[in-house]
Enzyme design. Structure first.
Site, PDB file in Angstrom:
ATOM      1  N   THR A  75     -16.640  -0.971   3.890  1.00 31.91           N
ATOM      2  CA  THR A  75     -17.621  -1.718   3.097  1.00 31.91           C
ATOM      3  C   THR A  75     -18.526  -2.533   4.007  1.00 31.91           C
ATOM      4  O   THR A  75     -19.751  -2.542   3.845  1.00 31.91           O
ATOM      5  CB  THR A  75     -16.915  -2.629   2.079  1.00 31.91           C
ATOM      6  OG1 THR A  75     -16.234  -1.807   1.120  1.00 31.91           O
ATOM      7  CG2 THR A  75     -17.916  -3.511   1.350  1.00 31.91           C
ATOM      8  N   ASN A 159     -15.676  10.518  -2.680  1.00 29.79           N
ATOM      9  CA  ASN A 159     -14.357   9.957  -2.920  1.00 29.79           C
ATOM     10  C   ASN A 159     -13.811  10.259  -4.297  1.00 29.79           C
ATOM     11  O   ASN A 159     -12.596  10.237  -4.506  1.00 29.79           O
ATOM     12  CB  ASN A 159     -14.383   8.440  -2.704  1.00 29.79           C
ATOM     13  CG  ASN A 159     -15.483   7.762  -3.503  1.00 29.79           C
ATOM     14  OD1 ASN A 159     -16.653   8.129  -3.391  1.00 29.79           O
ATOM     15  ND2 ASN A 159     -15.132   6.767  -4.293  1.00 29.79           N
ATOM     16  N   GLN A 187     -13.772   9.429   3.480  1.00 30.32           N
ATOM     17  CA  GLN A 187     -12.825  10.402   2.938  1.00 30.32           C
ATOM     18  C   GLN A 187     -12.632  11.611   3.855  1.00 30.32           C
ATOM     19  O   GLN A 187     -11.746  12.433   3.631  1.00 30.32           O
ATOM     20  CB  GLN A 187     -13.286  10.867   1.554  1.00 30.32           C
ATOM     21  CG  GLN A 187     -13.320   9.787   0.508  1.00 30.32           C
ATOM     22  CD  GLN A 187     -11.935   9.254   0.165  1.00 30.32           C
ATOM     23  OE1 GLN A 187     -10.938   9.971   0.234  1.00 30.32           O
ATOM     24  NE2 GLN A 187     -11.864   7.976  -0.215  1.00 30.32           N
ATOM     25  N   SER A 207     -12.800   3.870   7.578  1.00 30.19           N
ATOM     26  CA  SER A 207     -11.901   2.783   7.196  1.00 30.19           C
ATOM     27  C   SER A 207     -10.471   3.234   7.462  1.00 30.19           C
ATOM     28  O   SER A 207     -10.042   4.282   6.980  1.00 30.19           O
ATOM     29  CB  SER A 207     -12.083   2.439   5.715  1.00 30.19           C
ATOM     30  OG  SER A 207     -11.490   1.201   5.405  1.00 30.19           O
ATOM     31  N   HIS A 209      -7.419   2.486   6.552  1.00 30.00           N
ATOM     32  CA  HIS A 209      -6.351   2.663   5.569  1.00 30.00           C
ATOM     33  C   HIS A 209      -6.468   3.963   4.780  1.00 30.00           C
ATOM     34  O   HIS A 209      -5.559   4.309   4.012  1.00 30.00           O
ATOM     35  CB  HIS A 209      -6.285   1.458   4.614  1.00 30.00           C
ATOM     36  CG  HIS A 209      -7.368   1.406   3.585  1.00 30.00           C
ATOM     37  ND1 HIS A 209      -7.166   1.779   2.274  1.00 30.00           N
ATOM     38  CD2 HIS A 209      -8.658   1.008   3.660  1.00 30.00           C
ATOM     39  CE1 HIS A 209      -8.283   1.608   1.583  1.00 30.00           C
ATOM     40  NE2 HIS A 209      -9.199   1.136   2.411  1.00 30.00           N
ATOM     41  N   THR A 245     -13.314 -13.180  16.329  1.00 32.57           N
ATOM     42  CA  THR A 245     -12.213 -12.646  17.122  1.00 32.57           C
ATOM     43  C   THR A 245     -11.771 -11.293  16.581  1.00 32.57           C
ATOM     44  O   THR A 245     -11.548 -11.130  15.377  1.00 32.57           O
ATOM     45  CB  THR A 245     -11.013 -13.615  17.107  1.00 32.57           C
ATOM     46  OG1 THR A 245     -11.435 -14.876  17.629  1.00 32.57           O
ATOM     47  CG2 THR A 245      -9.860 -13.076  17.928  1.00 32.57           C
ATOM     48  N   CYS A 335     -12.186   1.324  -6.228  1.00 34.10           N
ATOM     49  CA  CYS A 335     -12.943   0.067  -6.221  1.00 34.10           C
ATOM     50  C   CYS A 335     -13.560  -0.257  -7.571  1.00 34.10           C
ATOM     51  O   CYS A 335     -14.089  -1.337  -7.752  1.00 34.10           O
ATOM     52  CB  CYS A 335     -14.035   0.135  -5.149  1.00 34.10           C
ATOM     53  SG  CYS A 335     -13.380   0.392  -3.489  1.00 34.10           S
TER      54      CYS A 335
END
Length: 395
Positions: A75, A159, A187, A207, A209, A245, A335
């Protein structure tokens, strides 16, 4: 979950962290906890871990390590790509309003970012519709591009219904008309090739995950020389492109997960596609009036994706009933679960609203078994019959 055996068929939403990935991450939470901006040894060890992760990812993407920018997830990457390029184009020549071209089936992280820019007056926006199969044609993109177009954004694979887009051809069209090309490839990781030079993209978002890495970390590939206004000030991290960081454990985990996903991509895709086809056949046999959403040619669909509509049911109602029976699935994008509006992707494909609201998405993973598929098919058919009966629909 809660002591119940679950058949997990929602891998497009998220995936479990691989055990080896977790093992690679743990030391950077504990004994090696240094800040990579610190000059003492603990900090330099963390800096070396970041450099190693960046190099490993760059080998998968076929790019320079310096072209990898670590983010909090896709995102953020999507927002940075869309807003960063549009603002750079506007600032380069304030007399010209830049123009964005994106597809109507993009993730909301892309759609909403582009709409926000247009609403704020930074750019003009054209949204290109897909065909009935969910494919965005290069010809439609070509028609939408203007002389002032600065960026074309089309996702690699959708997706919700899994349609793989012809992004190599679309990128060539964009470049031929003087525009940059960005793809949300979230995806695609672990299912499709990610070599950025073969794809022809100037920017690409991932992404972690989605491919058995941790949540809260992602990346944006930015081809060297691409004009971008960086969005996150407050530090010199990421070569001055993103303050804050760095998430060292997450980045280490993402690199390990991506390397593994790419190394096992072909064998996993073949296996999962066979299971997906088995599930589709079983659902067709067990449920009257079932429709497939997305490409009918399974070669144009992600190997793990099956999006169906079941006449006479509501997707959200089915999901709740399936959950009680131990099957985890989705009604579309994770989402937008709970959103009262029908899927914007299916609507863009011209699918009637009633059928959109009756849609379910099953996405398989590398740990899905034949037994999972067969049991899930029986449960879905049984639940569909019960839900149809409660709704007064024909069984």
């Amino acid at each position: 979950m809660n002591g119940q055996e679950v058949i997990y068929l929602d891998h497009a939403a998220t995936t479990p962290v691989d055990r080896d990935v977790l093992a690679a991450m743990i030391p950077w939470f504990t004994e090696h906890f240094g800040n990579p901006s610190s000059i003492y040894q603990g900090g330099q060890d963390a800096r070396a871990a970041l450099d190693d992760a960046r190099s490993a990812i760059s080998r998968v993407l076929g790019c320079l390590p310096s072209e990898i920018l670590f983010t909090s997830g896709a995102t953020e990457s999507d927002n940075l790509a869309i807003k960063g390029v549009a603002r750079a184009a506007r600032l380069a020549d304030p007399s010209v309003r830049p123009h964005l071209v994106i597809s109507a089936i993009e993730h909301h992280a892309v759609l909403h970012a582009a709409e926000a820019l247009a609403r704020e007056g930074w750019c003009d926006l054209t949204v290109v519709m897909p065909d009935r199969q969910g494919i965005v044609s290069p010809e439609a993109i070509a028609e939408a591009i203007r002389p002032e177009s600065c960026l074309v954004g089309v996702m690699y694979a959708n997706n919700e219904m899994g349609a793989i887009q012809p992004i190599v051809e679309i990128a060539a069209v964009a470049h031929g008309r003087g525009a940059l090309f960005f793809t949300d490839a979230v995806q695609a990781a672990g299912a499709l090739p990610l070599d950025v030079n073969r794809l022809g993209c100037d920017m690409l978002a991932l992404s972690a995950h989605k491919f058995h890495g941790p949540k809260g970390v992602g990346l944006l590939y930015v081809r060297q020389g691409t004009p971008v206004v960086w969005q996150q000030d407050g530090g010199g991290q990421e070569h001055g492109r993103r303050g804050g960081t760095e998430n060292v454990p997450g980045i280490v985990g993402m690199a390990a997960a991506l390397v593994n996903a790419d190394a096992t991509r072909q064998q996993t895709s073949v296996r999962v596609a066979a299971l997906r086809d088995r599930l589709e056949m079983a659902l067709r046999e067990g449920i009257p009036d079932l429709s497939i959403n997305g490409p009918t040619d399974t070669g144009s669909r992600l190997p793990n994706n099956l999006n169906v509509s079941i006449q006479g049911i509501q997707g959200e109602t089915m999901l709740l009933a399936l959950d009680l029976e131990g099957v985890a699935a989705s009604a579309g994008s994770a989402c937008t679960t709970g959103n009262a509006e029908p899927s914007h992707v299916l609507v863009a494909m011209g699918i009637p609203e009633e059928r959109c609201r009756a849609s379910l998405r099953f996405t398989l993973g590398r740990d899905t078994t034949v037994e999972d598929v067969d049991e899930a098919a029986d449960i879905v058919a049984s639940v569909a019959e019960r839900v149809r009966g409660l709704a007064g629909a024909p069984r």
